[in-house]
Design an enzyme around this catalytic site. Structure first.
Site, PDB file in Angstrom:
ATOM      1  N   ASP A  67       0.821  -1.215   0.000  1.00  0.00           N
ATOM      2  CA  ASP A  67       0.000   0.000   0.000  1.00  0.00           C
ATOM      3  C   ASP A  67       0.856   1.267   0.000  1.00  0.00           C
ATOM      4  OD1 ASP A  67       1.007  -0.405   2.548  1.00  0.00           O
ATOM      5  OD2 ASP A  67      -0.940  -0.616   3.516  1.00  0.00           O
ATOM      6  N   ASP A 136      -7.179  -2.372  14.268  1.00  0.00           N
ATOM      7  CA  ASP A 136      -8.579  -2.590  13.894  1.00  0.00           C
ATOM      8  C   ASP A 136      -8.744  -3.874  13.060  1.00  0.00           C
ATOM      9  OD1 ASP A 136      -7.343  -1.863  11.547  1.00  0.00           O
ATOM     10  OD2 ASP A 136      -8.715  -0.206  11.072  1.00  0.00           O
ATOM     11  N   HIS A 138      -7.024  -4.601  10.270  1.00  0.00           N
ATOM     12  CA  HIS A 138      -6.764  -4.453   8.839  1.00  0.00           C
ATOM     13  C   HIS A 138      -5.498  -5.208   8.411  1.00  0.00           C
ATOM     14  CE1 HIS A 138      -4.280  -0.451   9.366  1.00  0.00           C
ATOM     15  NE2 HIS A 138      -3.519  -1.502   9.588  1.00  0.00           N
ATOM     16  N   GLU A 143      -9.490  -1.700   5.463  1.00  0.00           N
ATOM     17  CA  GLU A 143     -10.103  -1.386   6.744  1.00  0.00           C
ATOM     18  C   GLU A 143     -11.396  -2.177   6.946  1.00  0.00           C
ATOM     19  OE1 GLU A 143      -8.102   0.025   8.458  1.00  0.00           O
ATOM     20  OE2 GLU A 143      -7.544   2.059   7.910  1.00  0.00           O
TER      21      GLU A 143
HETATM   22  P1  PGA Z   1       2.672  -1.630  12.702  1.00  0.00           P
HETATM   23  O1  PGA Z   1       1.480  -1.496  11.663  1.00  0.00           O
HETATM   24  O2  PGA Z   1       3.592  -2.687  12.160  1.00  0.00           O
HETATM   25  O3  PGA Z   1       3.317  -0.280  12.723  1.00  0.00           O
HETATM   26  O4  PGA Z   1       2.074  -2.020  14.009  1.00  0.00           O
HETATM   27  C1  PGA Z   1       0.817  -2.644  11.246  1.00  0.00           C
HETATM   28  C2  PGA Z   1      -0.387  -2.259  10.428  1.00  0.00           C
HETATM   29  O5  PGA Z   1      -1.052  -1.262  10.730  1.00  0.00           O
HETATM   30  O6  PGA Z   1      -0.712  -2.994   9.473  1.00  0.00           O
END
Ligand code: PGA
Length: 241
Positions: A67, A136, A138, A143
């Site tokens: 992404d 959350d 995702h 999302e």
């Molecule tokens: P993080 O993010 O590795 O910074 O915890 C993971 C994500 O939001 O997919």
């Protein structure tokens, strides 16, 4: 879904790096899916070192990032272009023309998302996808919603994601509100998926992921339907299991 619980972040990162190494050794021309965020930094560090020592080569590999934010130029330290260059792609021997990220500065963002999906399809989709998981639930920036996003698309970020990612910005208002992300269908076309989670802050969502029915309200639950999915945790992220 297989679950591996490592003792520490270091051990989790080492295991992830070994999985990537084995995949590249078996198929030097593998197509790999790359995450950003804090979680994969240890894996990237180890892989960068292996490559610099001549123990591993990505010269024939192709990469696709999951992404990218909308509206941040590549030179912005918060863009995923910048992140993946700093932490990984600039440190290894992969040819730059074989690395791909969505262009979040494209004039026609929906068209950009469609083109990204087409490029992925033309590459035969991913041999392996590494991903983190959001608070959350995702994967990438897919999302929670009322349906699974099928293909690479333009999405609005969830307030929970904006809050979580604001730690990298001066304030919440600076966090982009949109992104281009692979869809759950794109990810599910991967031959193997490795989702990593580290730290106590992820323990609750990891528990929900493991125990929940498959639901687009928690996009990562789709992993229960994937024939070759691995959840790679450290002990803190696994503490509620
Ligand atoms: P993080 O993010 O590795 O910074 O915890 C993971 C994500 O939001 O997919």
């Amino acid at each position: 879904m297989e679950i591996i619980i490592a003792k520490s972040y270091e051990e989790m990162s080492e295991k992830a790096a070994q999985i990537m190494k084995e995949i590249i050794e078996e198929n030097p021309a593998a197509v790999i899916g790359l995450p950003t965020g804090s979680t994969p930094i240890g894996m990237y560090k180890r892989l960068s070192e292996m490559c610099q020592k001549g123990e591993l080569s990505f010269a024939k590999a192709t990469s696709f990032n999951i992404d990218e934010y909308v509206g941040l130029p590549e030179s912005d330290p918060n863009s995923y272009h910048y992140f993946i260059g700093e932490h990984f792609l600039n440190n290894i021997d992969i040819p730059s023309e074989k690395t791909h990220l969505p262009n979040g500065m494209a004039e026609k963002l929906e068209e950009e998302a469609e083109n990204y999906e087409e490029t992925l399809a033309a590459a035969g989709y991913l041999d392996v996808l590494f991903a983190g998981i959001g608070h959350d639930g995702h994967l990438g920036f897919d999302e929670p919603g009322d349906h699974f996003q099928r293909r690479t698309n333009l999405v609005d970020l969830d307030p929970i994601t904006i809050e979580a990612n604001s730690r990298f910005f001066n304030n919440k208002e600076e966090v982009p509100t949109q992104a281009i992300t692979m869809g759950i269908g794109t990810m599910m076309a991967s031959r193997k998926i490795v989702v990593m989670a580290s730290g106590e802050g992820k323990a609750e969502i990891v528990k929900q992921l493991v125990e929940s029915e498959v639901t687009p309200q928690l996009p990562a639950t789709i992993l229960h339907f994937h024939p070759n999915a691995l959840l790679l945790l450290d002990a803190e992220a696994a503490k509620l299991l």
